[in-house]
Design an enzyme around this catalytic site. Sequence first.
Site, short mmCIF file in Angstrom:
data_model
loop_
_atom_site.label_atom_id
_atom_site.label_comp_id
_atom_site.label_asym_id
_atom_site.label_seq_id
_atom_site.Cartn_x
_atom_site.Cartn_y
_atom_site.Cartn_z
N ASP A 187 0.84 -1.19 0.00
CA ASP A 187 0.00 0.00 0.00
C ASP A 187 0.88 1.24 0.00
O ASP A 187 2.04 1.20 0.43
CB ASP A 187 -0.90 0.03 1.25
CG ASP A 187 -1.86 -1.14 1.28
OD1 ASP A 187 -2.16 -1.69 0.21
OD2 ASP A 187 -2.29 -1.51 2.39
N1 URA Z 1 -1.26 -5.97 3.84
C1 URA Z 1 -1.74 -4.70 3.86
O1 URA Z 1 -2.76 -4.43 4.48
N2 URA Z 1 -1.04 -3.76 3.21
C2 URA Z 1 0.10 -3.98 2.56
O2 URA Z 1 0.71 -3.05 1.99
C3 URA Z 1 0.59 -5.31 2.54
C4 URA Z 1 -0.11 -6.29 3.18
#
Ligand code: URA
Length: 241
Positions: free
Chosen positions: A106
């Site tokens: 993310d």
């Molecule tokens: N899980 C998440 O919630 N975000 C990420 O970036 C990776 C795994």
Amino acid sequence: MSLERIDKLLASTGRWSRKEVKQLLRQGRVLVNGRPAARPEEKADPEAGDILVDGERVACGGFVYVMLHKPAGLLSATEDPRQPTVMQLLPPPLRRRGLFPVGRLDKDTTGLLLLTDDGALAHALLSPKRHVDKVYLAQVEGRVDAQDAAALAGGLVLGGGLRCLPAGLEPLGDGSRCLVTLREGKYHQVKRMLAARGKPVLALKRLSMGPLTLDGKLEPGQWRYLTPFEVAQLKNPGARP
Ligand code: URA
């Protein structure tokens, strides 16, 4: 054995621009089979692996593998019309190689991101059948405990009936931080799993992916090439140094 121009081979690694390659050659910093290569049109065998720059053996003609410490605020994508991506952290010659991130973090997640132009390896690492472990360090609101660990180990069912594979959760210190180990990669998975337990994630960092661990010497935004051993391990988890 196929011979190729040394300037083309060195530029194809993405480490130097054509101009920088010319300089390296002029400055006598490139050795081919033990002898300085001074002319760009000189030829070498990319498979023979005897090309040294400043004494370091350079792998030419193959795929490129980069470990990036992703900072918060950048998208894990090759391009985006509106927002900056992790590609801006790489030098232009490397960007031109056509590298792409293996999986996504993310925008606000930090930590280990692998970039490569090796589509087959990326596919294998992301394949749901391979079940490559990804370990995250999460900071949460509230405290995680043994019940949360048991719930994740049993396979959480998220909103919409989405069933997760069993996942690991190890509380750290007072439980406001924990290690989460996933064997799959559903959208926002760590955040959604911990939110489902009433412990929303405040910060998330990926520490490892299969055998590949984030290099502690890399600050957020910094990157380095994988070592040949790291590449071998990714391709064959049983590889030995
Ligand atoms: N899980 C998440 O919630 N975000 C990420 O970036 C990776 C795994």
